[in-house]
Motif scaffolding. Structure first.
Motif, PDB file in Angstrom:
ATOM      1  N   ASP A 150     -28.341 -18.541 -10.599  1.00  0.00           N
ATOM      2  CA  ASP A 150     -27.403 -18.017 -11.602  1.00  0.00           C
ATOM      3  C   ASP A 150     -27.034 -19.079 -12.634  1.00  0.00           C
ATOM      4  O   ASP A 150     -26.756 -18.768 -13.787  1.00  0.00           O
ATOM      5  CB  ASP A 150     -26.116 -17.543 -10.913  1.00  0.00           C
ATOM      6  N   VAL A 151     -26.972 -20.318 -12.168  1.00  0.00           N
ATOM      7  CA  VAL A 151     -26.645 -21.441 -13.057  1.00  0.00           C
ATOM      8  C   VAL A 151     -27.576 -22.599 -12.732  1.00  0.00           C
ATOM      9  O   VAL A 151     -27.819 -22.897 -11.553  1.00  0.00           O
ATOM     10  CB  VAL A 151     -25.166 -21.883 -12.872  1.00  0.00           C
ATOM     11  N   VAL A 152     -28.111 -23.224 -13.778  1.00  0.00           N
ATOM     12  CA  VAL A 152     -28.904 -24.441 -13.619  1.00  0.00           C
ATOM     13  C   VAL A 152     -28.213 -25.544 -14.414  1.00  0.00           C
ATOM     14  O   VAL A 152     -27.907 -25.359 -15.603  1.00  0.00           O
ATOM     15  CB  VAL A 152     -30.357 -24.239 -14.119  1.00  0.00           C
ATOM     16  N   LEU A 153     -27.940 -26.670 -13.776  1.00  0.00           N
ATOM     17  CA  LEU A 153     -27.293 -27.800 -14.442  1.00  0.00           C
ATOM     18  C   LEU A 153     -28.230 -29.003 -14.421  1.00  0.00           C
ATOM     19  O   LEU A 153     -28.714 -29.395 -13.353  1.00  0.00           O
ATOM     20  CB  LEU A 153     -25.986 -28.159 -13.720  1.00  0.00           C
ATOM     21  N   LEU A 154     -28.480 -29.564 -15.595  1.00  0.00           N
ATOM     22  CA  LEU A 154     -29.354 -30.733 -15.689  1.00  0.00           C
ATOM     23  C   LEU A 154     -28.489 -31.970 -15.879  1.00  0.00           C
ATOM     24  O   LEU A 154     -27.838 -32.133 -16.906  1.00  0.00           O
ATOM     25  CB  LEU A 154     -30.323 -30.582 -16.863  1.00  0.00           C
ATOM     26  N   ASP A 155     -28.500 -32.812 -14.878  1.00  0.00           N
ATOM     27  CA  ASP A 155     -27.628 -33.984 -14.844  1.00  0.00           C
ATOM     28  C   ASP A 155     -28.504 -35.229 -14.743  1.00  0.00           C
ATOM     29  O   ASP A 155     -28.433 -35.983 -13.776  1.00  0.00           O
ATOM     30  CB  ASP A 155     -26.702 -33.839 -13.615  1.00  0.00           C
ATOM     31  N   GLY A 156     -29.354 -35.386 -15.749  1.00  0.00           N
ATOM     32  CA  GLY A 156     -30.324 -36.474 -15.705  1.00  0.00           C
ATOM     33  C   GLY A 156     -29.908 -37.673 -16.534  1.00  0.00           C
ATOM     34  O   GLY A 156     -28.849 -37.686 -17.145  1.00  0.00           O
ATOM     35  N   THR A 157     -30.779 -38.671 -16.536  1.00  0.00           N
ATOM     36  CA  THR A 157     -30.515 -39.898 -17.296  1.00  0.00           C
ATOM     37  C   THR A 157     -30.987 -39.725 -18.745  1.00  0.00           C
ATOM     38  O   THR A 157     -31.415 -38.648 -19.145  1.00  0.00           O
ATOM     39  CB  THR A 157     -31.218 -41.095 -16.625  1.00  0.00           C
ATOM     40  N   ASP A 158     -30.882 -40.796 -19.507  1.00  0.00           N
ATOM     41  CA  ASP A 158     -31.235 -40.759 -20.930  1.00  0.00           C
ATOM     42  C   ASP A 158     -32.737 -40.538 -21.141  1.00  0.00           C
ATOM     43  O   ASP A 158     -33.548 -40.908 -20.290  1.00  0.00           O
ATOM     44  CB  ASP A 158     -30.838 -42.082 -21.592  1.00  0.00           C
ATOM     45  N   PRO A 159     -33.098 -39.956 -22.291  1.00  0.00           N
ATOM     46  CA  PRO A 159     -34.524 -39.709 -22.573  1.00  0.00           C
ATOM     47  C   PRO A 159     -35.248 -40.973 -23.015  1.00  0.00           C
ATOM     48  O   PRO A 159     -35.849 -41.029 -24.080  1.00  0.00           O
ATOM     49  CB  PRO A 159     -34.468 -38.676 -23.700  1.00  0.00           C
ATOM     50  N   ILE A 160     -35.161 -41.996 -22.175  1.00  0.00           N
ATOM     51  CA  ILE A 160     -35.768 -43.293 -22.473  1.00  0.00           C
ATOM     52  C   ILE A 160     -36.548 -43.657 -21.220  1.00  0.00           C
ATOM     53  O   ILE A 160     -36.011 -43.557 -20.108  1.00  0.00           O
ATOM     54  CB  ILE A 160     -34.671 -44.358 -22.737  1.00  0.00           C
ATOM     55  N   GLY A 161     -37.800 -44.041 -21.361  1.00  0.00           N
ATOM     56  CA  GLY A 161     -38.609 -44.415 -20.200  1.00  0.00           C
ATOM     57  C   GLY A 161     -38.769 -43.248 -19.244  1.00  0.00           C
ATOM     58  O   GLY A 161     -39.097 -42.131 -19.669  1.00  0.00           O
ATOM     59  N   PRO A 162     -38.470 -43.460 -17.930  1.00  0.00           N
ATOM     60  CA  PRO A 162     -38.731 -42.414 -16.930  1.00  0.00           C
ATOM     61  C   PRO A 162     -37.954 -41.122 -17.166  1.00  0.00           C
ATOM     62  O   PRO A 162     -38.378 -40.060 -16.732  1.00  0.00           O
ATOM     63  CB  PRO A 162     -38.298 -43.066 -15.608  1.00  0.00           C
ATOM     64  N   GLY A 163     -36.812 -41.186 -17.872  1.00  0.00           N
ATOM     65  CA  GLY A 163     -36.014 -39.988 -18.104  1.00  0.00           C
ATOM     66  C   GLY A 163     -36.524 -39.136 -19.254  1.00  0.00           C
ATOM     67  O   GLY A 163     -36.022 -38.033 -19.494  1.00  0.00           O
ATOM     68  N   GLU A 164     -37.520 -39.634 -19.990  1.00  0.00           N
ATOM     69  CA  GLU A 164     -37.991 -38.943 -21.191  1.00  0.00           C
ATOM     70  C   GLU A 164     -38.438 -37.511 -20.906  1.00  0.00           C
ATOM     71  O   GLU A 164     -38.163 -36.587 -21.678  1.00  0.00           O
ATOM     72  CB  GLU A 164     -39.145 -39.745 -21.799  1.00  0.00           C
ATOM     73  N   VAL A 165     -39.113 -37.351 -19.787  1.00  0.00           N
ATOM     74  CA  VAL A 165     -39.657 -36.055 -19.391  1.00  0.00           C
ATOM     75  C   VAL A 165     -38.560 -34.994 -19.195  1.00  0.00           C
ATOM     76  O   VAL A 165     -38.811 -33.804 -19.307  1.00  0.00           O
ATOM     77  CB  VAL A 165     -40.533 -36.237 -18.127  1.00  0.00           C
ATOM     78  N   LEU A 166     -37.325 -35.468 -18.934  1.00  0.00           N
ATOM     79  CA  LEU A 166     -36.199 -34.543 -18.726  1.00  0.00           C
ATOM     80  C   LEU A 166     -35.712 -33.921 -20.028  1.00  0.00           C
ATOM     81  O   LEU A 166     -34.786 -33.111 -20.035  1.00  0.00           O
ATOM     82  CB  LEU A 166     -35.040 -35.266 -18.025  1.00  0.00           C
ATOM     83  N   PHE A 167     -36.311 -34.311 -21.155  1.00  0.00           N
ATOM     84  CA  PHE A 167     -35.949 -33.713 -22.439  1.00  0.00           C
ATOM     85  C   PHE A 167     -37.156 -33.061 -23.114  1.00  0.00           C
ATOM     86  O   PHE A 167     -37.114 -32.738 -24.293  1.00  0.00           O
ATOM     87  CB  PHE A 167     -35.288 -34.762 -23.344  1.00  0.00           C
ATOM     88  N   ASP A 168     -38.211 -32.860 -22.316  1.00  0.00           N
ATOM     89  CA  ASP A 168     -39.414 -32.192 -22.828  1.00  0.00           C
ATOM     90  C   ASP A 168     -39.206 -30.688 -22.933  1.00  0.00           C
ATOM     91  O   ASP A 168     -38.584 -30.088 -22.059  1.00  0.00           O
ATOM     92  CB  ASP A 168     -40.577 -32.375 -21.831  1.00  0.00           C
ATOM     93  N   LEU A 169     -39.820 -30.105 -23.936  1.00  0.00           N
ATOM     94  CA  LEU A 169     -39.797 -28.647 -24.060  1.00  0.00           C
ATOM     95  C   LEU A 169     -40.349 -27.985 -22.806  1.00  0.00           C
ATOM     96  O   LEU A 169     -39.811 -26.991 -22.318  1.00  0.00           O
ATOM     97  CB  LEU A 169     -40.616 -28.238 -25.299  1.00  0.00           C
ATOM     98  N   GLU A 170     -41.419 -28.538 -22.255  1.00  0.00           N
ATOM     99  CA  GLU A 170     -42.043 -27.926 -21.070  1.00  0.00           C
ATOM    100  C   GLU A 170     -41.122 -27.976 -19.855  1.00  0.00           C
ATOM    101  O   GLU A 170     -41.118 -27.056 -19.039  1.00  0.00           O
ATOM    102  CB  GLU A 170     -43.398 -28.585 -20.765  1.00  0.00           C
ATOM    103  N   PHE A 171     -40.342 -29.029 -19.759  1.00  0.00           N
ATOM    104  CA  PHE A 171     -39.372 -29.112 -18.668  1.00  0.00           C
ATOM    105  C   PHE A 171     -38.281 -28.063 -18.859  1.00  0.00           C
ATOM    106  O   PHE A 171     -37.929 -27.329 -17.933  1.00  0.00           O
ATOM    107  CB  PHE A 171     -38.768 -30.519 -18.599  1.00  0.00           C
ATOM    108  N   PHE A 172     -37.765 -27.957 -20.071  1.00  0.00           N
ATOM    109  CA  PHE A 172     -36.724 -26.951 -20.340  1.00  0.00           C
ATOM    110  C   PHE A 172     -37.252 -25.535 -20.052  1.00  0.00           C
ATOM    111  O   PHE A 172     -36.559 -24.687 -19.512  1.00  0.00           O
ATOM    112  CB  PHE A 172     -36.230 -27.034 -21.788  1.00  0.00           C
ATOM    113  N   ARG A 173     -38.504 -25.300 -20.430  1.00  0.00           N
ATOM    114  CA  ARG A 173     -39.102 -23.981 -20.205  1.00  0.00           C
ATOM    115  C   ARG A 173     -39.176 -23.690 -18.689  1.00  0.00           C
ATOM    116  O   ARG A 173     -38.859 -22.591 -18.249  1.00  0.00           O
ATOM    117  CB  ARG A 173     -40.514 -23.941 -20.818  1.00  0.00           C
ATOM    118  N   ALA A 174     -39.542 -24.706 -17.937  1.00  0.00           N
ATOM    119  CA  ALA A 174     -39.649 -24.535 -16.481  1.00  0.00           C
ATOM    120  C   ALA A 174     -38.268 -24.328 -15.859  1.00  0.00           C
ATOM    121  O   ALA A 174     -38.110 -23.548 -14.915  1.00  0.00           O
ATOM    122  CB  ALA A 174     -40.352 -25.751 -15.872  1.00  0.00           C
TER     123      ALA A 174
END
Lengths: 283, 283
Positions: A150-174
């Motif tokens: 019902d709810v998805v919360l993304l509590d990741g690190t900054d989009p720098i280095g390893p955290g970059e993938v957490l701000f990808d369009l493909e990740f958001f789509r998934a």
């Protein structure tokens, strides 16, 4: 003078006087440190960047969690990606409608260190509705065939280095794939000031996936610029249609968030409004 | 590494990388420095505390000025105490209703330095409606028998050392003396976080003088904690009753403030609401 820990971000820096180091170790993913400070109590850094502190964590965790939780239809299943300090799941589990909260954290060492040294933040680890899994959240949302949330919360690190993938369009789509049709997603979306490109690019990506996307702002003294953003996304819900009956049972236990704060946080300053309009056109 | 300027506040500090010093002098009142930074452009410090920067001054000046100006009845006479960088009078003079703006700044050197080195902030020095006087604002409001003002804005420094008197009950009482019966006063009232006592004490003092007192919050990245407060005071006006017709002509030229931001800024977080209630009772 004493010992100071400074986080340098571009050409600004923020520092805290450290009275004691409580934990310091290298995980397979990052360097994890927890120390005691005079100003903000115990503080965790990952790869030498401030992540959370006892003194100011409530801003971040309350603002990431409650706008989504209180605009979704009485959420029963909640997914948290990241959030290893336990503050986000603590806020989720305040909601009596929740039957199951799954937290996917890549770094077990972060959770172990926080359980031991930041017990005032992670107060809900023993809640029977919580399931913590140590796994790659990106992999999970791309491949899981479990029941939707019902709810998805993304509590990741900054989009720098390893955290970059957490701000990808493909990740958001998934992530959206893991959401029920009436679900709400919220994520931390960086500061619109010192990291304005990351903020605005995130807005553009999310607008290509959800019919309603609303950034909102609040203070986080520990983070660069002190002004942070989160973004609320849904296809069916309205960020201003708060379930006031459910809110009643929650707000009294909080330090910052209430319904006025909720509405105020979604006010879009001229700078933000124009920055989005420049990139996606007015809608 | 380069050269850094850090402001230490209690046991936290904020620093900026400095590329060039443009001005440095001691006035009879304080040490005045202006330097160039990568992150926030030109920055002024007084006695080594950050005062304003080209990059973030709009938060402070827009939020100090427009809530009072747009809730007062079409203000014609405006008094500014302090505000030597010129940002506040610039915002005041955007309002076409203003016929006279008197600025009382104690330190002529600050104004001279800002006129020369911060021309992007003080863009209204030559407006014929502006009168700048180099005098003690405390003395002025206590003893002046000049015509009263529709709006009084207090743009002073922190209540530490020489600025302490700017947060005295007697000073606030004298400022009210300079206000017309339907007037509105607004002041910077420190951060409710790292300086919470100064913030809450100010709320208590103002409540003993005005029938309506409303603190409001906004970001100022340059100041300790990044979260700043201002306080709106009046006996007759309402902080939410914005003159929308007058606002229309103003808002488009601003970088942060608009009517949603105005309303959102007055949202009182639980922490602020409870802190005030603990000290003055609910009202």
């Amino acid at each position: 003078m004493g010992i100071w820990f400074d986080e340098t971000f571009k050409s600004s820096r923020f520092g805290l006087k450290v009275t004691r180091t409580l934990f310091s170790a290298q995980s397979p993913f990052q360097k994890v440190d927890i120390f005691e400070t005079e100003e903000l109590g115990r503080v965790m850094t990952l790869d030498d960047a401030f992540m959370t502190s006892e003194g100011d964590e409530f801003f971040y965790h309350e603002l990431l969690t409650h706008p989504a939780m209180l605009t979704a239809k009485a959420p029963e299943r909640v997914l948290v990606i990241g959030g290893g300090d336990g503050g986000t799941v603590r806020e989720v589990l305040r909601h009596a409608s929740v039957k199951k909260c799954v937290m996917i954290e890549i770094d077990e060492l972060v959770v172990r260190a926080c359980m031991e040294h930041l017990p005032t933040i992670g107060t809900a680890w023993k809640d029977p509705r919580l399931e913590v899994r140590f796994a790659d959240g990106v992999d999970y949302v791309k491949h899981s065939d479990e029941e939707k949330y019902d709810v998805v919360l993304l509590d990741g690190t900054d989009p720098i280095g390893p955290g970059e993938v957490l701000f990808d369009l493909e990740f958001f789509r998934a992530c959206k794939r893991m959401l029920k049709p009436h679900g709400v997603m919220a994520l931390q979306s960086e500061t619109p000031l010192l990291m304005s490109e990351a903020f605005f690019e995130t807005q553009v990506k999310l607008r290509s996936l959800f019919s309603k996307v609303a950034p909102y702002l609040g203070p986080v003294p520990l983070y660069p610029s002190g002004l942070w953003s989160w973004t609320w996304c849904s296809d069916t819900q309205d960020p201003f249609a708060i379930d006031e009956a459910r809110a009643k049972g929650i707000v009294d236990s909080l330090r910052w968030y209430n319904l006025d704060v909720h509405r105020g946080a979604f006010a879009q300053p001229n700078y933000v409004r124009r920055g989005i309009a420049d990139r996606v056109g007015t809608r």
